[in-house]
Motif scaffolding. Structure first.
Motif: not given
Ligand SMILES: [Zn+2]
Length: 917
Positions: A757, A787-791, A794, A819, A821, A859
């Motif tokens: 990251d 940073e898959k949780n970082n909207q 996205t 991604r 999201d 996935k």
């Protein structure tokens, strides 16, 4: 040596040779056209009541309506007129990206009693229409301009219909202009007609089953160059700093092959037998033309001789343009290719065949596609299969038989890896859920022609092609026309061949085994066809050469396989050393041949033809932890006389993955000189995880190797291995310099798989408008993995969906799908409503949306469009343990879809980045 070829091809546009996206599928949209019933009855009423012909004409019109006008698609349209010639005068409003047109169609009626005719026209504002110079009241619908004729025109009557119009095309014609992010970009206007997009910038008959000559008159700023079909008649001063270019094409072709290119270009002139051959690059890149394109005249010479029909057009131009929506497009006498084919000389030198695949493919179309044109899209293989075959013809002549065999061997494996193609015949009309421009039309089509050539022999085969071209030049054809030509010229009946390979689906899958009977001195070969016989897939009837080598030498036995299970018996004085089924690989097939290790080892070392040695490599790489196997592959890597086999052996050592295999690869690297072999070896080294010595070696290669391709492969391998110091190495490569940013782009790609990251801000920085497009697409895709949780990320990527730049938009689509999201769903759904999507894009976007809505089952990772076969692509089995069959099935389906997308993207992004392992 000679054959640097296969490499470029394999890594860059493997299965779908070149044309792509908009050249590729309009299945869905075409469906739209078809159903979209021209509002015939309603329109007629309004015409009848408003025109001066009165009631009688109205009755007549109703009568005509009952006959089968358009609406025949996906079969070829029925016609009411024959478009003979179009005089197309265009000006451009660059600021508003508009086209201002004045077109006069000369046509003759082919159906008695025709009272109105229709032209395809989408999104154009028709200002005025005249018939034989008299103004008429016309009607427009969302897809047509309908023009009344005097009551009851007779077959054979001729009319000049002129239309003045303007429009801001959402596709078909593209305006590439400088903007705040790319202020230095040369101005380029270009068109892409195939399959049915000409109607977006020109009201015309927009279906392949008609042919016309053209005059294209382009008025543009005096400093621009223009290119269109045919011969340049004149360039005249038009005042106000403008010039008018007048191009005339006197050989008829279909409207999807019309081209208009104008803008700031540089030109290099060449010639072949007095025919002008010209290459164009966007201003500033003219020095790239000769490096990559100068073999064109040699190809024209070869094809003219092989086919016995000379290159048929008045000139041959190839124009390379930015942001092209396809790899290449074979417009008659004037091909358009992506500017990414203008490789930097240093990179071109590292690609054995450079851009020859693309160039020979589009050139092949000048005969197959342009001179002789498929009548409907269901016969598109007559264009694409032949163009793919002609690539192979050039390869064989220029780079040698091994290279041609290598391409075909790889192509066949690629085709079998797409199970969605298997049950569809090459000739078919159900395009609703797939593209007609698929691996069947291209790869399998090319293979079918190879088989035909092999089975008929060169003489009869080329005599058949000559007859086909001569009998059908200037005409539209269906598959039966080819069969007829071959039969007429060779007197060989090819009905069975056409029936199983073209109208039937699939290919044989063999299960093979043999035993040797000492007493009877014979070999019994058991041949089973294991493909599932259903739908259009049957049992194949194929001639096959069986070669049996014993101590006394090789003997060849031609046999015909025709049943689900058969036993063939051959004499053999002693136990065979090698049994080859389909020696040399001349049948499109898969085969599971049950042999012992020692037989494969013998075959790898002794088989005379590339494909048989390569098959041995494929069998041996499945045997892990075996010194003999590693040592045999080492020998092949070092000593085989064909680089393609050496590269295949390197790939196999990578798959074996043992310390002994790694050692051999490292040693092999020391002696491998060709960049295309080094690339394979370095890529294979990227599969040895947790080996610090290899990571160190890769770091060294990334920093300094004589081959840029090897360095790029090392950068990506380091990312994949998640090597401890990889981040620093990749960062250094990103800030460094290399031809066209080649290493930077590879490093940007490597950051995704690396998954650190800490690279986020660097990737964000390279994703934004203003950076080179190739760097942006690489950065966007890698950014999506972090940073898959970082909207915020996205949202940033979703922001790129709004850009019109095609590669950037596609990169964003796939990045979001991978991604995972779901907040990206509304942005993707909004994109679907845009009217400028080439049809190919629609299903791809839908699939990403579907994957985001069902993240647990999918996935999906974004396909990288750069050659990744399947290693780190989607739906890996690890996701499925313990899941039900239903989920497995869905995964299988998704995997197929992603393969499909991969293929498309590959073609799209032809050379955006160094090939990824
Ligand atoms: Zn093509």
């Amino acid at each position: 040596m000679a054959s640097p070829l296969a490499e470029a091809r394999l890594t860059d546009y493997p299965f779908v040779a070149s044309e792509t996206i908009s050249a590729v599928i309009p299945a869905l949209e075409r469906g739209g056209h078809k159903v979209q019933e021209e509002p015939r009855r309603m329109t007629i009423h309004s015409l009848c009541t408003t025109n001066r012909l009165g009631v009688a004409a109205g009755l007549l019109a109703v009568f005509v309506v009952a006959s089968p006008l358009p609406g025949d698609e996906p079969y070829a349209r029925s016609r009411t007129y024959d478009l003979e010639h179009s005089r197309i005068a265009l000006r451009f409003d660059l600021e508003h990206k508009k086209v201002l047109g004045d077109v006069t169609h000369t046509l003759s009626i082919v159906r008695d009693g025709t009272t109105r005719i229709a032209f395809d026209s989408v999104g154009l504002t028709i200002e005025n229409v005249t018939v034989n110079k008299s103004p008429v009241k016309f009607e427009t619908t969302a897809e047509k301009v309908i023009v009344p004729l005097p009551a009851g025109a007779k077959a054979g009557e001729k009319f000049d219909v002129s239309l003045r119009y303007e429009g801001k095309p959402s596709k078909g014609m593209y305006f590439i202009v400088p903007d705040k992010d790319y202020p230095d970009r040369p101005i380029q206007i270009w068109t892409q007609g195939e399959s049915e997009d000409t109607r977006y910038y020109l009201p015309t008959y927009d279906y392949p089953n008609d042919r016309l000559t053209t005059e294209t008159i382009l008025t543009v700023p005096a400093s621009w160059l223009t290119v269109s079909n045919g011969k340049l008649l004149s360039v005249a001063d038009a005042g106000k700093g403008l010039k008018t270019w007048d191009w005339r094409e006197t050989v008829p072709s279909s409207t999807y092959l019309i081209t208009v290119v104008a803008g700031e270009f540089e030109e290099v002139k060449d010639s072949w037998r007095g025919v002008p051959v010209t290459y164009y690059a966007p201003k500033g890149r003219g020095d790239r033309l000769s490096v990559n394109y100068s073999r064109t005249p040699a190809m024209m010479d070869l094809f003219s001789k092989k086919l016995g029909v000379e290159y048929p057009w008045e000139k041959y131009a190839q124009v390379m343009v930015d942001d092209f929506v396809a790899g290449g497009m074979e417009n008659s006498s004037a091909t358009t290719n992506t500017s990414s084919s203008l490789n930097h000389p240093k990179i071109a030198a590292e690609m054995l065949t450079d851009e020859d695949g693309l160039i020979s493919h589009e050139l092949g179309h000048q005969w197959f596609g342009d001179l002789v044109t498929c009548k409907d899209w269901g016969d598109i293989w007559l264009n694409e299969g032949f163009a793919t075959f002609m690539e192979n013809v050039w390869t064989e002549a220029h780079y040698g038989k091994d290279q041609a065999d290598f391409e075909r061997w790889e192509g066949g494996r690629g085709w079998f890896s797409q199970p969605n193609l298997f049950d569809k015949p090459i000739v078919r009309y159900d395009f609703e859920d797939s593209s007609e421009f698929d691996g069947n039309a291209y790869t399998k089509g090319g293979w079918v022609l190879h088989m035909l050539r092999y089975q008929l022999g060169d003489d009869a085969f080329y005599r058949g092609l000559r007859h086909y071209l001569k009998a059908n030049r200037g005409k539209n054809v269906v598959t039966a026309d080819l069969a007829k030509s071959i039969e007429e010229s060779s007197h060989v009946n090819v009905d069975r061949f056409f029936s199983q390979w073209l109208y039937g689906a699939g290919a044989p899958k063999f299960d093979l085994g043999y035993s040797h009977d000492r007493d009877k001195h014979q070999v019994e070969l058991t041949v089973k066809q294991t493909q599932k016989v259903e739908g259009r897939v049957g049992i194949f009837h194929v001639p096959v050469n069986v070669e049996i080598t014993t101590a006394s030498g090789p003997k060849l036995y031609p046999v015909t396989v025709s049943k689900a299970e058969q036993i063939f018996t051959f004499p053999a004085d002693s136990a065979p050393l090698m049994v080859l089924f389909d020696k040399g690989d001349n049948i499109l097939k898969s085969a599971e041949f049950h042999k012992e290790k020692k037989e494969w080892l013998y075959q790898l070392k002794n088989a005379g033809e590339f494909a048989d040695r390569a098959d041995a490599v494929s069998a041996l790489e499945k045997i892990k932890n075996d010194d003999e196997v590693v040592s045999a592959l080492r020998n092949a890597l070092r000593d085989d006389n064909f680089w393609g086999l050496r590269a295949t052996a390197a790939d196999a050592l990578g798959k074996i993955g043992s310390p002994a295999a790694a050692k051999q690869l490292l040693e092999g690297l020391d002696s491998a000189n060709e960049a295309w072999v080094r690339y394979h070896i370095v890529t294979a080294l990227g599969s040895f995880k947790d080996d610090s010595a290899i990571a160190a070696r890769l770091t060294e290669i990334a920093g300094a190797d004589r081959s840029y391709r090897a360095r790029a492969a090392a950068l990506q391998a380091l990312g994949r291995l998640k090597a401890p110091d990889a981040l620093a190495t990749l960062e250094a490569a990103i800030s460094g310099d290399s031809p066209d940013g080649y290493l930077r782009n590879a490093a940007l790609r490597g950051l995704g798989p690396l998954g650190d990251d800490k690279a986020v801000s660097l990737l964000e920085q390279w994703s934004v408008p203003g950076k080179p497009i190739e760097s942006r697409t690489a950065a966007i895709r890698s950014l999506a993995s972090l940073e898959k949780n970082n909207q915020g990320i996205t949202k940033q990527i979703a922001g790129y969906l709004g850009e019109r730049n095609f590669p950037v938009r596609m990169a964003a689509v796939f990045a979001l799908g991978g991604r995972g999201d779901a907040i990206a769903v509304p942005a993707l759904e909004a994109l679907l409503k845009n009217d400028d999507l080439s049809i190919e894009m629609v299903p791809m976007i839908k699939r990403q949306i579907a994957s985001l809505k069902k993240p647990a089952a999918t996935k999906l990772t974004p396909p990288n469009g750069d050659g990744g076969e399947s290693a780190d692509t989607p739906g890996s089995a690890s996701e499925t343990s313990g899941e039900s069959d239903v989920v497995l099935e869905r995964l299988d389906k998704l995997e197929r879809m992603v393969q499909e997308m991969n293929q498309r993207l590959k073609a799209l992004e032809t050379h955006l980045a160094p090939p990824k392992p």
